[in-house]
Design a protein around this motif. Sequence first.
Motif, PDB file in Angstrom:
ATOM      1  N   MET A 156       0.902  -1.100  -0.135  1.00  0.00           N
ATOM      2  CA  MET A 156      -0.062   0.168  -0.148  1.00  0.00           C
ATOM      3  C   MET A 156       0.820   1.264   0.008  1.00  0.00           C
ATOM      4  O   MET A 156       1.962   1.232   0.325  1.00  0.00           O
ATOM      5  N   GLN A 157       0.465   2.319  -0.287  1.00  0.00           N
ATOM      6  CA  GLN A 157       0.980   3.706  -0.231  1.00  0.00           C
ATOM      7  C   GLN A 157       0.899   4.181   1.071  1.00  0.00           C
ATOM      8  O   GLN A 157      -0.016   4.142   1.735  1.00  0.00           O
ATOM      9  N   PRO A 158       1.926   5.020   1.406  1.00  0.00           N
ATOM     10  CA  PRO A 158       1.817   5.702   2.610  1.00  0.00           C
ATOM     11  C   PRO A 158       0.406   6.529   2.815  1.00  0.00           C
ATOM     12  O   PRO A 158      -0.046   7.145   1.664  1.00  0.00           O
ATOM     13  N   GLY A 159      -0.074   6.376   4.051  1.00  0.00           N
ATOM     14  CA  GLY A 159      -1.517   7.115   4.156  1.00  0.00           C
ATOM     15  C   GLY A 159      -2.804   6.287   4.255  1.00  0.00           C
ATOM     16  O   GLY A 159      -3.797   6.640   4.343  1.00  0.00           O
ATOM     17  N   GLN A 160      -2.463   5.039   3.327  1.00  0.00           N
ATOM     18  CA  GLN A 160      -3.673   4.119   3.370  1.00  0.00           C
ATOM     19  C   GLN A 160      -4.013   3.547   4.419  1.00  0.00           C
ATOM     20  O   GLN A 160      -2.712   3.115   5.014  1.00  0.00           O
ATOM     21  N   SER A 161      -5.006   2.975   4.598  1.00  0.00           N
ATOM     22  CA  SER A 161      -5.581   2.030   5.612  1.00  0.00           C
ATOM     23  C   SER A 161      -6.118   0.685   5.472  1.00  0.00           C
ATOM     24  O   SER A 161      -6.483   0.810   4.399  1.00  0.00           O
ATOM     25  N   LEU A 162      -5.953   0.112   6.292  1.00  0.00           N
ATOM     26  CA  LEU A 162      -6.375  -1.437   6.323  1.00  0.00           C
ATOM     27  C   LEU A 162      -7.129  -1.819   7.435  1.00  0.00           C
ATOM     28  O   LEU A 162      -6.701  -1.456   8.370  1.00  0.00           O
ATOM     29  N   LYS A 163      -8.352  -2.313   7.141  1.00  0.00           N
ATOM     30  CA  LYS A 163      -9.216  -2.739   8.413  1.00  0.00           C
ATOM     31  C   LYS A 163      -9.017  -4.147   8.172  1.00  0.00           C
ATOM     32  O   LYS A 163      -9.457  -5.090   7.110  1.00  0.00           O
ATOM     33  N   VAL A 164      -8.549  -5.073   9.239  1.00  0.00           N
ATOM     34  CA  VAL A 164      -8.373  -6.411   9.283  1.00  0.00           C
ATOM     35  C   VAL A 164      -9.547  -6.964  10.301  1.00  0.00           C
ATOM     36  O   VAL A 164      -9.497  -6.663  11.358  1.00  0.00           O
ATOM     37  N   LEU A 165     -10.268  -8.052   9.979  1.00  0.00           N
ATOM     38  CA  LEU A 165     -11.259  -8.628  10.630  1.00  0.00           C
ATOM     39  C   LEU A 165     -10.610  -9.921  11.100  1.00  0.00           C
ATOM     40  O   LEU A 165     -10.162 -10.749   9.946  1.00  0.00           O
ATOM     41  N   THR A 166     -10.560 -10.205  12.423  1.00  0.00           N
ATOM     42  CA  THR A 166     -10.205 -11.718  12.874  1.00  0.00           C
ATOM     43  C   THR A 166     -11.096 -12.205  13.785  1.00  0.00           C
ATOM     44  O   THR A 166     -11.895 -11.680  14.237  1.00  0.00           O
ATOM     45  N   SER A 167     -10.979 -13.305  13.886  1.00  0.00           N
ATOM     46  CA  SER A 167     -11.738 -14.255  14.916  1.00  0.00           C
ATOM     47  C   SER A 167     -11.033 -14.939  16.314  1.00  0.00           C
ATOM     48  O   SER A 167     -11.991 -15.280  17.015  1.00  0.00           O
ATOM     49  N   GLU A 168      -9.736 -14.476  16.381  1.00  0.00           N
ATOM     50  CA  GLU A 168      -9.113 -14.926  17.559  1.00  0.00           C
ATOM     51  C   GLU A 168      -8.629 -13.783  18.344  1.00  0.00           C
ATOM     52  O   GLU A 168      -7.901 -12.851  17.923  1.00  0.00           O
ATOM     53  N   VAL A 169      -8.897 -13.873  19.728  1.00  0.00           N
ATOM     54  CA  VAL A 169      -8.611 -12.905  20.715  1.00  0.00           C
ATOM     55  C   VAL A 169      -7.241 -12.397  20.671  1.00  0.00           C
ATOM     56  O   VAL A 169      -6.683 -11.338  20.829  1.00  0.00           O
ATOM     57  N   HIS A 170      -6.234 -13.633  20.452  1.00  0.00           N
ATOM     58  CA  HIS A 170      -4.730 -13.356  20.466  1.00  0.00           C
ATOM     59  C   HIS A 170      -4.083 -12.355  19.423  1.00  0.00           C
ATOM     60  O   HIS A 170      -3.272 -11.831  19.489  1.00  0.00           O
ATOM     61  N   THR A 171      -5.011 -12.158  18.442  1.00  0.00           N
ATOM     62  CA  THR A 171      -4.689 -11.346  17.443  1.00  0.00           C
ATOM     63  C   THR A 171      -4.728  -9.704  17.940  1.00  0.00           C
ATOM     64  O   THR A 171      -3.724  -9.081  17.154  1.00  0.00           O
ATOM     65  N   LEU A 172      -5.058  -9.558  19.078  1.00  0.00           N
ATOM     66  CA  LEU A 172      -5.062  -8.228  19.531  1.00  0.00           C
ATOM     67  C   LEU A 172      -3.830  -8.135  19.843  1.00  0.00           C
ATOM     68  O   LEU A 172      -3.071  -6.734  19.403  1.00  0.00           O
ATOM     69  N   ALA A 173      -2.859  -8.905  20.716  1.00  0.00           N
ATOM     70  CA  ALA A 173      -1.394  -8.709  20.945  1.00  0.00           C
ATOM     71  C   ALA A 173      -0.697  -8.936  19.619  1.00  0.00           C
ATOM     72  O   ALA A 173       0.364  -8.116  19.538  1.00  0.00           O
TER      73      ALA A 173
END
Length: 84
Positions: free
Chosen positions: A35-52
């Motif tokens: 991606m180019q600088p300034g672009q954002s990514l929304k990631v959907l996960t189903s596992e709580v450990h992905t927070l860390a």
Amino acid sequence: MSRPSKDEREAQELDARGLGSPRSVLRAHRTLSGMQPGQSLKVLTSEVHTLAEFQSLVKHVPGYELLSQEQVGSDYVHLLVRRR
């Protein structure tokens, strides 16, 4: 209900629900690196450990910023932006 931020409205979405560790973080890293600088990514996960895991990703990879993390139902939503 709050309004989505500009970053969230314009974010590319990556559905990584159901992926085992660390595949969701690796896919996000691969996507962000293209991606180019300034672009954002929304990631959907189903596992709580992905927070860390996503917190660790932005700590160790220069140029990524974690804007928010939240639980929505049984899913976790991580909003990241590429800064450089």
